[in-house]
Motif scaffolding. Structure first.
Motif, short mmCIF file in Angstrom:
data_model
loop_
_atom_site.label_atom_id
_atom_site.label_comp_id
_atom_site.label_asym_id
_atom_site.label_seq_id
_atom_site.Cartn_x
_atom_site.Cartn_y
_atom_site.Cartn_z
N ALA A 96 26.01 -52.66 -107.32
CA ALA A 96 24.79 -52.71 -106.51
C ALA A 96 24.91 -51.83 -105.28
O ALA A 96 23.92 -51.21 -104.86
CB ALA A 96 24.49 -54.16 -106.11
N SER A 97 26.11 -51.72 -104.70
CA SER A 97 26.29 -50.97 -103.45
C SER A 97 27.53 -50.08 -103.55
O SER A 97 28.57 -50.35 -102.91
CB SER A 97 26.41 -51.93 -102.26
N PRO A 98 27.46 -49.01 -104.33
CA PRO A 98 28.62 -48.12 -104.44
C PRO A 98 28.65 -47.09 -103.29
O PRO A 98 27.66 -46.90 -102.57
CB PRO A 98 28.38 -47.42 -105.77
N THR A 99 29.77 -46.42 -103.16
CA THR A 99 29.95 -45.32 -102.18
C THR A 99 30.21 -44.04 -102.96
O THR A 99 30.98 -44.04 -103.93
CB THR A 99 31.10 -45.61 -101.23
N HIS A 100 29.57 -42.95 -102.52
CA HIS A 100 29.75 -41.68 -103.21
C HIS A 100 29.80 -40.54 -102.20
O HIS A 100 29.16 -40.61 -101.13
CB HIS A 100 28.59 -41.44 -104.18
N THR A 101 30.54 -39.49 -102.55
CA THR A 101 30.70 -38.33 -101.67
C THR A 101 30.18 -37.09 -102.39
O THR A 101 30.58 -36.81 -103.54
CB THR A 101 32.18 -38.11 -101.30
N TYR A 102 29.28 -36.38 -101.73
CA TYR A 102 28.76 -35.11 -102.25
C TYR A 102 29.57 -33.98 -101.62
O TYR A 102 29.68 -33.89 -100.38
CB TYR A 102 27.28 -34.95 -101.92
N SER B 279 22.91 -48.66 -101.45
CA SER B 279 22.72 -50.12 -101.50
C SER B 279 21.40 -50.42 -102.20
O SER B 279 20.45 -49.64 -102.12
CB SER B 279 22.72 -50.73 -100.09
N ALA B 280 21.38 -51.55 -102.92
CA ALA B 280 20.18 -51.94 -103.66
C ALA B 280 20.12 -53.46 -103.76
O ALA B 280 21.14 -54.15 -103.69
CB ALA B 280 20.18 -51.32 -105.07
N ALA B 281 18.91 -53.96 -103.91
CA ALA B 281 18.68 -55.39 -104.15
C ALA B 281 17.56 -55.52 -105.18
O ALA B 281 16.58 -54.76 -105.14
CB ALA B 281 18.31 -56.11 -102.85
#
Length: 506
Positions: free
Chosen positions: A355-361, A331-333
């Motif tokens: 602005a608010s992506p989801t990612h999986t490592y 998340s970012a603003a």
């Protein structure tokens, strides 16, 4: 003598009447006075004529004709004067002139004086003049000295004396005016004009009533605007300078400069500084004015909002540490002018534009995610460190766990991958702050105690780093095993800092 005094009184009364008329004009025409201004700093010329009058010993010999045509001899020409003058106007009020008055004074008794048959007399003079007011109709008075000569010789000779006059100047335009005046020239000795020394001590060669034209010999030069300098566009709230180039060397002084910036603000001077508070298109007008005229010019300027490059306010990843294969929420603003574009690079080759992506490592390790925000005015970047651990229950060798524990206890930072729970006897904690001063760590621990619900405990633990520096860590726990610690880290992610890490407790 009674007749002489009557003539003299009448002459002076005529001059006074002219002055009175002038004063009345000046009072009754205030608008003209207010709207026009007299020229100054220039040379002028005057030319006019009028009725002559002569008062002396001889004119008193005919008491039945003390004044008027009856005292002049018939057939010797009309009683007239002509006047010429050149001078310099120092100011709208003060002037200095050199002139001559020539006239015919055909007194009836001249033939009775032996040797006098010429009735013309010439009077050169120097005058100082004061004009009252500066309007279109202005009365004036003047005072100076003169010399009078002419007539047959003998018996006349050159005389001298004061010259007093007054009148009204009526402005016709920028370079000309009409005047009406009356004048008295007192001449001594008495016999200088008429050849007779009997009766009075002086003679008078006067101008009963005259009219003429005054013209400017050097016309004033009006201002001319050569160019205006200023920006075409500017930022609101930013002061900028406007400048005008004017023919100052040639134009008559004084010069008056006026700026109008189109938003209600004004300024004076050849240069001016101004700032616009609101965006828009404005017309900037400039005028230069002197007594000869007014010149105007204008230019357009566009005021725009100032550039607002983006600035990242916050950037975080949760949970942190994260388990391999589990979704990590970024998340970012950012602040700045719209539109703002967001671009995440997650450190494993993947990226996203949101602005608010989801990612999986998928693989445990430490990753540096980079955020870049941009708009038409600029860009800003920030990095976020994400630690990815093996999932709970994964097989981990005791040597790897020991290496991770050793790295953490050194005080240099969180372990790259928290170890799995290998023993029910091992206790783990969540480090939310690490400080060099115990006094700094204590209030932080107190805030977390107030924020976190029971039965979570918060305490300050001291440890030596590998360089001998004492660290004071604010730790939540203890927990029996890493699984319990990671579960609290996930559930309380909003209350915990993004950089919190797991620590094996002694």
């Amino acid at each position: 003598m009674v007749a002489l005094r009557s003539v003299r009184t009448l002459v002076l009364s005529a001059g006074g009447a002219v002055l009175l008329v002038g004063l009345l004009f000046g009072v009754l025409l205030p608008s003209a006075h207010a709207q026009s201004q007299r020229a100054d700093d220039m040379f002028y010329g005057r030319l006019g004529g009028g009725l002559s009058d002569f008062t002396s010993d001889l004119s008193s010999w005919r008491p039945t004709h003390p004044f008027g045509g009856g005292k002049f001899t018939r057939g010797a020409g009309p009683p007239f004067v002509f006047v010429g003058e050149v001078g310099y106007q120092f100011s709208p009020h003060w002037a200095l002139g050199i002139g001559i008055q020539g006239g015919n004074y055909p007194v009836e008794v001249y033939p009775e004086i032996e040797g006098i048959s010429d009735s013309y007399r010439y009077t050169p003079r120097v005058l100082g003049r004061y004009t009252m007011g500066g309007g279109a109709v202005a009365p004036y008075v003047d005072l100076g000295v003169h010399a009078t000569l002419g007539g047959d010789r003998p018996p006349t000779r050159i005389g001298a004396g004061p010259s007093v006059g007054g009148g009204v100047d009526i402005r016709l335009g920028r370079a000309a005016s009409l005047y009406v005046e009356s004048r008295v020239n007192l001449t001594v000795p008495s016999g200088a004009v008429d050849g007779s020394d009997a009766g009075t001590r002086f003679d008078v060669t006067g101008q009963l009533l005259g009219i003429g034209l005054k013209v400017h010999l050097t016309a004033p030069t009006p201002p001319r605007i050569i160019r205006l300098e200023g920006p075409d566009t500017l930022d609101t709230g930013t002061s900028v300078t406007f400048a005008a180039t004017v023919n100052e060397e040639a134009a008559d002084r004084p010069l008056d400069y006026q700026w109008d910036f189109g938003d209600g603000a004004t300024a004076t001077g050849r240069t001016a500084t101004h700032a616009y508070d609101r965006p828009g298109r404005y017309v900037v007008s400039f005028s230069a004015r002197n007594r000869a005229g007014t010149a105007e010019a204008s230019t357009a300027v566009v005021a725009e909002p100032p550039p607002e490059p983006p600035q990242i306010a916050t950037a975080r990843a949760t949970p942190e540490p994260a388990a391999a294969g589990a979704a990590v929420q970024f998340s970012a603003a950012a602040t700045g002018g719209n539109p703002i574009a967001y671009e995440w690079r997650f450190g494993d080759g993947a990226s996203a534009e949101a602005a608010s992506p989801t990612h999986t490592y998928e693989t445990p390790g430490t990753y540096t995610a980079r955020l870049r925000v941009s708009n038409p005015d600029g860009d800003d970047t920030r990095t976020v460190t994400v630690r990815v651990a093996r999932p709970a229950g994964a097989d981990t060798s005791g040597a790897a766990a020991a290496a991770q524990n050793s790295a953490d206890s050194s005080g240099t930072g969180p372990p790259a991958v928290p170890p799995a729970d290998t023993s029910a006897q091992e206790r783990w904690g969540i480090v939310v702050a690490s400080m060099s001063e115990e006094g700094q760590a204590a209030p932080v621990a107190r805030r977390y105690r107030e924020r976190l619900p029971e039965p979570l405990r918060v305490e300050v633990r001291g440890a030596e780093s590998d360089r001998g520096v004492r660290r004071h860590r604010v730790v939540i726990g203890p927990f029996e095993g890493t699984e319990a610690a990671q579960q609290v880290l996930r559930e309380r992610a909003e209350m915990l800092p993004s950089g919190a890490w797991l620590l094996r407790l002694e």
